[in-house]
Design an enzyme around this catalytic site. Structure first.
Site, short mmCIF file in Angstrom:
data_model
loop_
_atom_site.label_atom_id
_atom_site.label_comp_id
_atom_site.label_asym_id
_atom_site.label_seq_id
_atom_site.Cartn_x
_atom_site.Cartn_y
_atom_site.Cartn_z
CG ASN A 44 -1.29 -4.88 -6.65
OD1 ASN A 44 -2.35 -5.30 -7.10
ND2 ASN A 44 -0.81 -5.26 -5.48
CE LYS A 79 -2.16 -2.88 -2.49
NZ LYS A 79 -1.47 -3.10 -1.26
CG HIS A 92 1.04 -8.49 -3.36
ND1 HIS A 92 0.43 -8.18 -2.17
CD2 HIS A 92 1.50 -7.32 -3.87
CE1 HIS A 92 0.51 -6.87 -1.98
NE2 HIS A 92 1.16 -6.33 -3.00
CD GLU A 140 -2.17 -6.42 -0.11
OE1 GLU A 140 -2.79 -6.55 -1.17
OE2 GLU A 140 -1.65 -5.34 0.25
CD GLU A 185 5.45 -5.21 -3.56
OE1 GLU A 185 5.15 -4.10 -4.01
OE2 GLU A 185 4.62 -6.08 -3.31
N GLY A 239 1.39 -0.41 1.94
CA GLY A 239 0.12 0.19 2.37
C GLY A 239 0.18 0.84 3.74
CB SER A 275 4.65 3.46 1.28
OG SER A 275 3.73 2.72 2.06
C1 PEP Z 1 1.66 -3.23 -3.38
O1 PEP Z 1 0.47 -3.45 -3.29
O2 PEP Z 1 2.40 -4.00 -4.02
C2 PEP Z 1 2.21 -2.03 -2.74
C3 PEP Z 1 3.50 -1.82 -2.80
O3 PEP Z 1 1.32 -1.21 -2.10
P1 PEP Z 1 1.61 0.29 -1.60
O4 PEP Z 1 2.27 1.03 -2.72
O5 PEP Z 1 0.24 0.85 -1.29
O6 PEP Z 1 2.47 0.20 -0.40
#
Ligand code: PEP
Length: 251
Positions: free
Chosen positions: A9, A11, A94, A96, A164, A170, A210
């Site tokens: 992803n 973003k 997601h 965000e 998630e 992040g 992460s």
């Molecule tokens: C994501 O954007 O779905 C995500 C898991 O980000 P990150 O791997 O940076 O934590």
């Protein structure tokens, strides 16, 4: 056996030309992989060209969509537009979108239904905040997001889920394998109660939060983790390639 999925992803990172060069570099390094399904999810402007230059064994996904087929919705993109670009997957719900843009469960559900209707595959994201986890509400949150997100979804085929935890996205903080296993079990158990066993078993549940080269092997070997949704580490050739190769090797 389920083919593990590694979805990146991006973003709001990478212009279409940067994305093109980036994908070519990755493909040169992982073109021979067979057991892992890799999905690139760039920002909207890159989608069309990316699909055109993507080998058929790799997929392209969008990060969002609107649920209406068309209309006066400035700034939005429909599933038909995505489908016409050759996109196969759409990330829905997601964290965000939920927490930065305030998308309620009801919108997420409409999007899931619209994506399925367009014969695209939603990657429905669910996960608790740190406060919810600390208050012992992880299971309640997951069940609420699943119940609301999957309202009216008759079949789990053509659907991917992603657990998630918001506190791990992040932030550099990753769920421990034990935390990931526990949450994935909650998700799977809930699906088993609602859908035919075979369907509930067959649906891929990804972990996101992460994921990086240092923790990928341990997490992919955690029971119930069928792949990854990756943000930060999917933006770097070395880290994304390393994760793909580790998943391939462990599969
Ligand atoms: C994501 O954007 O779905 C995500 C898991 O980000 P990150 O791997 O940076 O934590």
């Amino acid at each position: 056996m389920k083919k593990p999925i590694v979805a990146g992803n991006w973003k709001m990172y990478k212009t279409p030309s940067e994305g093109h060069d980036f994908v070519q570099k990755i493909l040169n390094l992982v073109l021979e992989i067979e057991k892992t399904h890799v999905i690139f999810c760039p920002p909207f402007p890159a989608l069309f060209n990316m699909v055109e230059s993507m080998p058929s064994s790799f997929s392209v996904g969008a990060q969002n969509c609107h649920w209406e087929k068309e209309g006066a919705y400035t700034g939005e993109v429909s599933t038909a537009m995505l489908s016409d670009c050759g996109v196969e997957y759409v990330i829905v719900g997601h964290s965000e979108r939920r927490h930065v843009f305030g998308e309620p469960d009801e919108w997420i559900n409409r999007k899931v239904l619209a994506v399925k209707e367009a014969r695209l595959i939603p990657i429905l994201c669910v996960g608790e905040t740190l406060e919810e986890r600390e208050d012992g509400l992880t299971k309640d949150v997951l069940i609420r997001q699943l119940t609301n997100g999957l309202k009216g979804v008759d079949s789990l085929s053509g659907l991917v889920l992603a657990y998630e935890p918001v506190w791990a996205i992040g932030t550099g903080k990753t769920a421990t394998p034990e935390q990931a296993v526990e949450a994935h079990q909650m998700v799977r158990k809930y699906l088993m109660e609602l859908y035919p066993h075979q369907e509930a078993e067959a649906v891929s549940v990804l972990y996101g939060g992460s994921v990086k080269p240092a923790n990928a092997a341990e997490l992919i070997n955690s029971e119930g983790v069928d792949g990854f949704l990756i943000g930060g580490a999917s933006l770097n050739v070395e880290s994304f390639t390393s994760i793909i190769k580790q998943v391939e090797q462990e599969s």
